[in-house]
Design an enzyme around this catalytic site. Structure first.
Site, PDB file in Angstrom:
ATOM      1  N   LYS A  24      37.879  14.269  57.102  1.00  0.00           N
ATOM      2  CA  LYS A  24      36.866  15.099  57.762  1.00  0.00           C
ATOM      3  C   LYS A  24      37.047  15.021  59.285  1.00  0.00           C
ATOM      4  O   LYS A  24      37.118  16.025  59.972  1.00  0.00           O
ATOM      5  CB  LYS A  24      35.477  14.590  57.387  1.00  0.00           C
ATOM      6  N   GLU A  27      14.113  20.439  61.662  1.00  0.00           N
ATOM      7  CA  GLU A  27      14.598  19.364  60.792  1.00  0.00           C
ATOM      8  C   GLU A  27      15.480  18.303  61.466  1.00  0.00           C
ATOM      9  O   GLU A  27      16.390  17.767  60.818  1.00  0.00           O
ATOM     10  CB  GLU A  27      15.339  19.957  59.562  1.00  0.00           C
ATOM     11  N   CYS A  50      30.623  16.624  54.025  1.00  0.00           N
ATOM     12  CA  CYS A  50      30.388  15.604  53.010  1.00  0.00           C
ATOM     13  C   CYS A  50      28.901  15.332  52.883  1.00  0.00           C
ATOM     14  O   CYS A  50      28.151  15.534  53.827  1.00  0.00           O
ATOM     15  CB  CYS A  50      31.058  14.290  53.410  1.00  0.00           C
ATOM     16  N   ASP A  90      12.798  24.651  49.398  1.00  0.00           N
ATOM     17  CA  ASP A  90      14.172  25.127  49.200  1.00  0.00           C
ATOM     18  C   ASP A  90      14.695  24.795  47.816  1.00  0.00           C
ATOM     19  O   ASP A  90      14.563  23.665  47.349  1.00  0.00           O
ATOM     20  CB  ASP A  90      15.106  24.451  50.220  1.00  0.00           C
ATOM     21  N   HIS A 123      28.029  30.166  57.778  1.00  0.00           N
ATOM     22  CA  HIS A 123      29.090  29.211  57.454  1.00  0.00           C
ATOM     23  C   HIS A 123      30.298  29.388  58.354  1.00  0.00           C
ATOM     24  O   HIS A 123      31.239  28.612  58.294  1.00  0.00           O
ATOM     25  CB  HIS A 123      29.497  29.345  55.982  1.00  0.00           C
TER      26      HIS A 123
HETATM   27  N1  GLN Z   1      16.069  24.160  55.011  1.00  0.00           N
HETATM   28  C1  GLN Z   1      17.434  23.794  54.858  1.00  0.00           C
HETATM   29  C2  GLN Z   1      18.182  23.998  56.171  1.00  0.00           C
HETATM   30  O1  GLN Z   1      17.895  24.908  56.864  1.00  0.00           O
HETATM   31  C3  GLN Z   1      18.118  24.593  53.777  1.00  0.00           C
HETATM   32  C4  GLN Z   1      19.560  24.231  53.630  1.00  0.00           C
HETATM   33  C5  GLN Z   1      20.274  24.831  52.448  1.00  0.00           C
HETATM   34  O2  GLN Z   1      19.902  25.823  51.947  1.00  0.00           O
HETATM   35  N2  GLN Z   1      21.318  24.246  52.005  1.00  0.00           N
HETATM   36  O3  GLN Z   1      19.078  23.265  56.506  1.00  0.00           O
END
Ligand code: GLN
Ligand code: ZN
Length: 764
Positions: free
Chosen positions: A30, A493, A525, A608, A703
């Site tokens: 990585k 977050e 990871c 989620d 992504h």
């Molecule tokens: N709430 C999460 C984030 O924004 C959702 C991530 C996901 O869907 N894998 O990171």
């Protein structure tokens, strides 16, 4: 027949695994790959790291006593992408990129000019592969350089190398038809000559055994997989110059596909005897002249093998085949490297576990017991019995309070007011504009966040200082969102290392590893927590963070939780009770949190469930039962709140086809869903499934580092608007932003808000 000659020249092996991880025990790959992308190391340095990691893994297997070692299971990004390259099947949009490594990473990640391949889950695991695109113009050609180089490298080191290659049936079954092409599987005949040429080259390179992976044979993705596999492996098996062929099935029971395979001239089949059944093997007469690679050690969960039980399974299949090799059920790609890296585990817990290195040894012990007699391994068997007894009797496995609560759940606990009642109540309370803009939850993990986390771990700062630093991050992210002009804000977050681990660490019934990393996709990871006992929430987990964020703005701030199915999917789960029971326990714990958030004044709560599709069973017969308990767990988690509290959910990373009805059944008020990479097809599917609640199809792909332009977002949104109508459409990226950099996020979201504003102007 030349067949017989080959079988004698390739001696059957006894001890192996179907594949191994490649990211490195300390995530060395990585780091190297990311440094290469960032221009901090060159490709020679990258290649050196890769070569060292391969060598170490091979050495570990030979030292454990394995007499056949998988190679070509290394990958810079993904083995399915490697196979697209091997077969010359990369889409033409990458053809202008001359350099093979640049082209490879462009296909994986995209560039400013080209969009990458789509990514989706590898069977029912949390590993993601890059979906091959097969269009009308796709023509195949063999590019065997990678596999031949790895074989040569292994041979040089004296490793009994068995190259592993994704088989043609699985490759095409996992491919996506594009530009109106017919089903990729219809092109199997075109691939056969390429695989034949590859077999010739491998034979010339001195390879005795090759493994062709056909996990798709344990699924129902096409009705005629058995006959198709038979004709392919007949064609490959009758090829004159080739190594002995082992076809590997895993992740489930091959059922009658095994009969089709057994009729062909291949020399070995691998069968998953953890998820599959010994009856299938016993009921397949054609195995009598083959090597059976018996996957009795669970390759994808972390529990120590019950050696007695595994030995009994081996004894049952012993008479069914010409000879037996003991193996893991699948590649150990899906489990961490070694318990050696875990210093903080309590000794009882440690004794219950086996990571990859420990599984390599379990395989060797079982093989030795099978081939040399069990007395040789008496000590290992005794240790296994003791560890199992310790786990079965541990009081932490049962919590009466949780059990009582679980038994009392009724349908009312999984039901809210009608969608219409909720819509009206929420509009009244929240007063949002049409086409509300929002994000999925996370914002970039800045170096300040990482530093604070490291400082807390090392004791350099205390909890209070850590919380201050997180609050500073939250304040930054809130200010950023206000300046961009988003309608529904999030706290970003920052305090979450991972959306599952964060909760698991606070639950009873879970423990975390220090270094239990597994590859999720590319260089990414995860460190799945281990669910071992009954789950309960000990205290509120998110309320302080959200309410703090809400003090900083007049815009609504969404509370952010992870749903029960996703928590389960991204954990190593207990194997001593049904998954549905574990799901209900987690659902109750999350429900407690939604109720507390609501009581603290939070008006929007997102739960989620990106992994809803991932746990879908591979066999059609098992799907409805799963979807029923999965949906119910989500509803238990989200039905404790009032009608004017808006429940959001988020889904991503998959083809939603088969779960689209379940997404509707979740009955969330707003569903944000990945659509950017699959071009909004999902909206029509949702509509067909009768979904009438609000939806936020991801309008750009997070992504990839590429910044979407306002016009392209506008185009995507306009098409979404014509599918779902203004009253139901939300505007958001397709996933969380934590893997991105702040400048690109600001630019992208600014373009997104501008596109939404422009479109809003056209509707009222
Ligand atoms: N709430 C999460 C984030 O924004 C959702 C991530 C996901 O869907 N894998 O990171
Ligand atoms: Zn997502």
């Amino acid at each position: 027949m030349s067949d017989t000659v080959r079988r004698d020249s390739a001696a059957p092996f006894t001890t192996t695994v179907l594949g191994t991880a490649r990211i490195g025990p300390r995530r060395e790959l990585k780091r190297a790959v990311e440094s290469y992308w960032g221009g901090r190391i060159d490709r020679t340095e990258l290649a050196e790291v890769a070569q060292r990691l391969r060598g170490e893994q091979w050495a570990e297997l030979t030292e454990a006593g394995h007499d056949s070692v998988p190679v070509n299971t290394f990958s810079y990004y993904d083995q399915v992408l490697d196979t697209s390259v091997l077969l010359g099947a990369l889409p033409s949009r990458f053809a202008e990129i001359d350099d093979p490594l640049d082209r490879y990473f462009a296909a994986a990640r995209g560039t400013a000019d080209v969009t990458p391949l789509e990514m989706t889950k590898w069977f029912d695991t949390n590993y993601h592969y890059l979906v091959p695109e097969i269009g009308p113009d796709t023509s195949f050609s063999l590019n065997p350089e990678k596999v031949l180089a790895e074989v040569a490298e292994a041979k040089e080191l004296g490793v009994p190398a068995r190259p592993v290659i994704v088989g043609p049936v699985t490759f095409l079954a996992l491919s996506k038809a594009v530009d109106g092409a017919s089903a990729p599987l219809d092109r199997l005949d075109e691939l056969v000559p390429l695989y034949r040429d590859l077999l010739t080259l491998l034979a010339e390179a001195g390879v005795e055994w090759v493994q062709l992976d056909e996990p798709v044979l344990v699924t129902d993705v096409a009705a005629d997989l058995g006959p198709r596999a038979e004709s392919v492996y007949d064609a490959l098996g009758t090829h004159a110059q080739r190594p002995a062929i082992a076809v590997a099935t895993y992740f489930g029971d091959p059922g009658d596909r095994l009969t089709y395979l057994a009729r062909t001239p291949i020399e070995a089949v691998a069968v998953d005897l953890v998820e599959g059944s010994v009856e299938t093997v016993a009921g397949t007469p054609g195995l009598a002249d083959k090597l059976l690679i018996a996957g009795v050690v669970d390759g994808r969960n972390v529990w120590r093998t019950d050696l007695d039980q595994a030995a009994a399974t081996l004894a049952t299949v012993l008479g069914s085949a010409r000879s037996i090799a003991v193996s893991t059920s699948c590649s150990t790609l899906h489990v961490p490297y070694s318990l050696d890296a875990e210093n903080e585990l309590d000794t009882d817990l440690r004794g219950w576990l086996a990571f990859a290195a420990e599984k390599f040894r379990e395989v060797a012990v079982l093989s030795s017991a099978l081939h040399e007699g069990r007395v040789v391994q008496a000590a290992a068997f005794a240790a296994s019995t003791m560890a199992l007894a310790s786990r079965a009797t541990d009081p932490r496995l049962h919590n009466d309070e949780v059990r009582t609560r679980l038994a009392a759940i009724s349908d009312a606990d999984a039901t809210r007011g009608t969608a219409e009642q909720r819509r009206v109540a929420q509009q009244e309370r929240l007063g949002l504009p049409p086409l509300p803009t929002t994000t999925i939850g996370s914002y970039p993990q800045t170096s300040a966040i990482r530093l604070a986390r490291a400082a807390l771990r090392s004791g350099e700062i205390d909890r209070a200082e850590y919380e201050n630093r997180m609050k500073a991050e939250i304040a930054d992210v809130v200010a950023l969102q206000e300046s961009i002009g988003l309608d529904v804000l999030v706290h970003g977050e920052p305090e979450r290392n991972d959306m599952v681990q964060y909760f698991a660490e606070q639950f009873d019934g879970y423990f975390a590893t220090a270094n239990g990393w597994v590859q999720s996709y590319g260089s990414r990871c995860v460190r799945p927590p281990i669910l071992y006992g009954d789950v309960s929430r000990t205290a509120p987990m998110t309320v302080d963070w959200i309410t703090y964020a809400q003090t900083l703005t007049d815009k609504p701030v969404k509370g952010m939780l992870t749903g029960p199915v996703t928590i389960l999917a991204w954990s190593f789960v207990r194997n001593d009770q049904p998954l549905s029971t574990s799901a209900d326990q987690i659902a109750l714990a999350i429900r407690d949190e939604t109720v507390d958030l609501e009581a603290a004044g939070v008006g929007i709560i997102q739960v989620d469930e990106p992994a809803l599709r991932e746990l879908l069973p591979l066999r059609d017969a098992d799907k409805p039962g799963y979807l029923e308990w999965a949906v119910r767990a989500f509803r238990i988690a989200t039905s404790g709140v009032r009608d004017d509290t808006q429940i959001h959910t988020h889904l991503c990373y998959s083809e939603f086809g088969e779960v689209i009805g379940a997404i509707a059944d979740l009955d969330a008020d707003v569903t944000s869903i990945e659509a950017a990479r699959s071009h909004m097809e999902v909206l029509d599917d949702l509509d067909e499934a009768g979904f009438r609640n609000a939806v936020g199809p991801g309008v750009y792909d997070i992504h990839s580092p590429r910044v979407p332009q306002q016009d392209e977002i506008y185009t995507a949104l306009s098409s979404a608007l014509s599918s779902v109508g203004a009253g139901r459409l939300w505007v958001n990226p397709d996933c969380g932003l934590k893997t991105r950099e702040t400048p690109e996020v600001v630019e992208s979201l600014t373009n997104m808000v501008a596109a939404a504003t422009r479109l809003r102007g056209t509707i009222s």
